[in-house]
Design an enzyme around this catalytic site. Structure first.
Site, mmCIF file in Angstrom:
data_model
loop_
_atom_site.group_PDB
_atom_site.id
_atom_site.type_symbol
_atom_site.label_atom_id
_atom_site.label_comp_id
_atom_site.label_asym_id
_atom_site.label_seq_id
_atom_site.Cartn_x
_atom_site.Cartn_y
_atom_site.Cartn_z
ATOM 1 N N HIS A 273 0.834 -1.212 0.000
ATOM 2 C CA HIS A 273 0.000 0.000 0.000
ATOM 3 C C HIS A 273 0.865 1.256 0.000
ATOM 4 O O HIS A 273 0.520 2.245 -0.643
ATOM 5 C CB HIS A 273 -0.949 -0.020 1.200
ATOM 6 C CG HIS A 273 -1.895 -1.180 1.136
ATOM 7 N ND1 HIS A 273 -2.996 -1.193 0.315
ATOM 8 C CD2 HIS A 273 -1.866 -2.386 1.749
ATOM 9 C CE1 HIS A 273 -3.624 -2.352 0.435
ATOM 10 N NE2 HIS A 273 -2.950 -3.096 1.289
ATOM 11 N N ASP B 153 3.146 6.236 -5.317
ATOM 12 C CA ASP B 153 3.134 6.388 -6.769
ATOM 13 C C ASP B 153 2.280 7.624 -7.074
ATOM 14 O O ASP B 153 1.062 7.561 -7.167
ATOM 15 C CB ASP B 153 2.541 5.118 -7.408
ATOM 16 C CG ASP B 153 2.481 5.188 -8.928
ATOM 17 O OD1 ASP B 153 2.601 6.308 -9.482
ATOM 18 O OD2 ASP B 153 2.298 4.135 -9.555
ATOM 19 N N ARG C 264 -0.167 7.769 -10.066
ATOM 20 C CA ARG C 264 -1.382 6.992 -9.796
ATOM 21 C C ARG C 264 -2.327 7.727 -8.857
ATOM 22 O O ARG C 264 -3.489 7.983 -9.172
ATOM 23 C CB ARG C 264 -0.969 5.645 -9.184
ATOM 24 C CG ARG C 264 -2.099 4.888 -8.491
ATOM 25 C CD ARG C 264 -1.512 3.855 -7.527
ATOM 26 N NE ARG C 264 -2.543 3.098 -6.837
ATOM 27 C CZ ARG C 264 -3.068 3.454 -5.678
ATOM 28 N NH1 ARG C 264 -2.694 4.571 -5.070
ATOM 29 N NH2 ARG C 264 -3.996 2.700 -5.107
ATOM 30 N N GLY D 110 -11.984 -2.809 -3.677
ATOM 31 C CA GLY D 110 -10.590 -3.042 -3.308
ATOM 32 C C GLY D 110 -9.997 -1.783 -2.715
ATOM 33 O O GLY D 110 -9.014 -1.242 -3.215
ATOM 34 N N ASP E 234 -13.043 -4.319 0.864
ATOM 35 C CA ASP E 234 -11.762 -4.994 0.667
ATOM 36 C C ASP E 234 -11.788 -6.328 1.399
ATOM 37 O O ASP E 234 -12.207 -6.401 2.557
ATOM 38 C CB ASP E 234 -10.585 -4.151 1.158
ATOM 39 C CG ASP E 234 -9.293 -4.500 0.416
ATOM 40 O OD1 ASP E 234 -8.734 -3.635 -0.267
ATOM 41 O OD2 ASP E 234 -8.859 -5.677 0.517
ATOM 42 N N GLU F 272 -18.006 -10.064 -4.222
ATOM 43 C CA GLU F 272 -18.958 -11.121 -4.578
ATOM 44 C C GLU F 272 -19.809 -11.543 -3.380
ATOM 45 O O GLU F 272 -20.891 -12.117 -3.560
ATOM 46 C CB GLU F 272 -18.202 -12.345 -5.117
ATOM 47 C CG GLU F 272 -17.499 -12.124 -6.450
ATOM 48 C CD GLU F 272 -16.169 -11.378 -6.397
ATOM 49 O OE1 GLU F 272 -15.586 -11.146 -7.470
ATOM 50 O OE2 GLU F 272 -15.709 -10.997 -5.293
ATOM 51 N N GLU G 220 -9.107 1.005 -8.152
ATOM 52 C CA GLU G 220 -7.776 0.934 -8.771
ATOM 53 C C GLU G 220 -7.493 -0.554 -8.907
ATOM 54 O O GLU G 220 -6.917 -1.169 -8.028
ATOM 55 C CB GLU G 220 -6.754 1.673 -7.892
ATOM 56 C CG GLU G 220 -5.464 1.970 -8.637
ATOM 57 C CD GLU G 220 -4.506 0.804 -8.608
ATOM 58 O OE1 GLU G 220 -4.721 -0.179 -9.377
ATOM 59 O OE2 GLU G 220 -3.554 0.856 -7.827
ATOM 60 N N GLU H 221 -3.657 -10.415 -12.101
ATOM 61 C CA GLU H 221 -4.410 -10.388 -10.840
ATOM 62 C C GLU H 221 -5.924 -10.469 -11.056
ATOM 63 O O GLU H 221 -6.668 -10.732 -10.124
ATOM 64 C CB GLU H 221 -4.104 -9.155 -9.963
ATOM 65 C CG GLU H 221 -2.697 -9.127 -9.420
ATOM 66 C CD GLU H 221 -2.452 -7.973 -8.460
ATOM 67 O OE1 GLU H 221 -3.418 -7.347 -7.996
ATOM 68 O OE2 GLU H 221 -1.271 -7.716 -8.177
ATOM 69 N N HIS I 209 4.457 2.637 -10.466
ATOM 70 C CA HIS I 209 4.895 1.368 -9.867
ATOM 71 C C HIS I 209 4.590 0.182 -10.780
ATOM 72 O O HIS I 209 5.121 -0.903 -10.588
ATOM 73 C CB HIS I 209 4.259 1.163 -8.480
ATOM 74 C CG HIS I 209 2.828 0.739 -8.503
ATOM 75 N ND1 HIS I 209 1.795 1.619 -8.732
ATOM 76 C CD2 HIS I 209 2.255 -0.478 -8.340
ATOM 77 C CE1 HIS I 209 0.644 0.958 -8.702
ATOM 78 N NE2 HIS I 209 0.901 -0.316 -8.471
#
Length: 330
Positions: free
Chosen positions: A16, A22, A25, A49, A71, A100, A114, A123, A279
């Site tokens: 993190h 970054d 970003r 997330g 998350d 989900e 992100e 991923e 990154h």
């Protein structure tokens, strides 16, 4: 079991820290939120997330009525504390679980995430954004980012080749070239995440996959195939292909237009070799041996990116390329 390991990796603070530091970003996301403030203010947002919760907090600062910060990693425990420390517990609701599985009892106006991995699709987190969209997003709602495009181009990178391979020709005066075959295998068997510059790129890039986050279906992510044809702009040894991506943050008014009148109006986060470093860097698929190409020489073939059957978080790359009458498969 694979998801347990995946989410566990995101419980570590280092990952993190790297993402937040970054600047390209994080600042582009904050700018996108402020640019679309009129669509966020007074509205309900889902952050897919959420990690440490930074994007959720940006949305709350932009006036969101409520933000569901989701998350599955244990970092959600810290995110809840971060939200509390900033006096936003009444606005930002942290849900510890997979998109989900968690329940949200209302439709939402905005999804922010992100989700991009190395080479965009590694991923497979885009699937979770699609699930959130299909479960909760109101018709005509906002998704940030709205679009993503994966590019590829052939590259020349003699420094990297010489650093990893030619080094073995003379080690303290000893001929260790017997190591070179093994060195090639270890260095170039798998894709390499590293930074290159525009000078390494031999041609204009081609699009591997363009994604409209409003309409893409989850099945499309199982396998992506693209054919390509490049003309080398110079004479050089070709060492492999580089992949990078852009994501675009467009509002609903432009989302359904095939061609925007002025694409430069849209806010873009780019991981190209010409852009400020991120990154994600670039992903390079190296050949075991370079191919000498002449100016205007044609390099063509196909690339297939498919989710691994064993673990959908992983990606298999099948690359076919031919040039000057010789064909190769990687």
């Amino acid at each position: 079991d694979f998801d347990v390991a995946y989410f566990h990796s995101y419980a570590h603070v280092g990952i993190h820290e790297e993402m937040i530091k970054d600047r390209a970003r994080t600042e582009t996301y904050r700018e996108a939120i402020m640019q679309h403030q009129s669509l966020i203010e007074g509205k309900v947002v889902v952050d897919v997330g959420c990690g440490t919760g930074i994007l959720s907090i940006f949305c709350a600062q932009a006036g969101a009525k409520r933000v569901y910060a989701v998350d599955a990693s244990d970092i959600a425990v810290q995110a809840k504390e971060v939200v509390k420390a900033n006096g936003l517990s009444d606005k930002v609701i942290v849900l510890h679980g997979r998109v989900e599985d968690v329940e949200i009892d209302e439709e939402v106006d905005v999804i922010i995430s992100e989700w991009m991995g190395y080479m965009l699709l590694y991923e497979s987190m885009l699937g979770s954004v699609i699930t959130a969209r299909d479960r909760w997003l109101k018709p005509g709602g906002l998704i940030l980012p709205s679009h993503a495009t994966l590019y590829m181009a052939p590259i020349s990178h003699p420094d990297r080749y010489s650093h990893s391979i030619d080094f073995w020709r003379n080690v303290y005066g000893i001929d260790m070239s017997a190591m070179m075959q093994l060195a090639k295998q270890c260095a170039f068997e798998e894709p390499s995440v590293e930074s290159i510059s525009g000078e390494n790129v031999l041609t204009w890039p081609e699009v591997v996959k363009h994604i409209d986050c409003k309409t893409i279906k989850i099945q499309e992510l199982d396998s992506v195939t693209a054919r390509y044809k490049f003309n080398s702009m110079m004479r050089a040894p070709m060492h492999g292909f580089a992949f990078w991506f852009d994501v675009e943050f467009s509002g609903p008014s432009t989302v359904n237009q095939k061609k925007r009148t002025n694409p430069s109006d849209a806010l873009v986060l780019s991981t190209s070799p010409e852009s400020p470093p991120t990154h994600w860097q670039q992903t390079i698929v190296y050949f075991y041996d370079p191919i000498d190409v002449e100016q205007d020489q044609v390099i063509e073939g196909s690339v297939t990116l498919s989710q691994s059957k064993e673990n959908k978080r992983f990606m298999n790359i099948h690359l076919e390329y031919s040039s000057a009458g010789r064909s190769f498969v990687k």
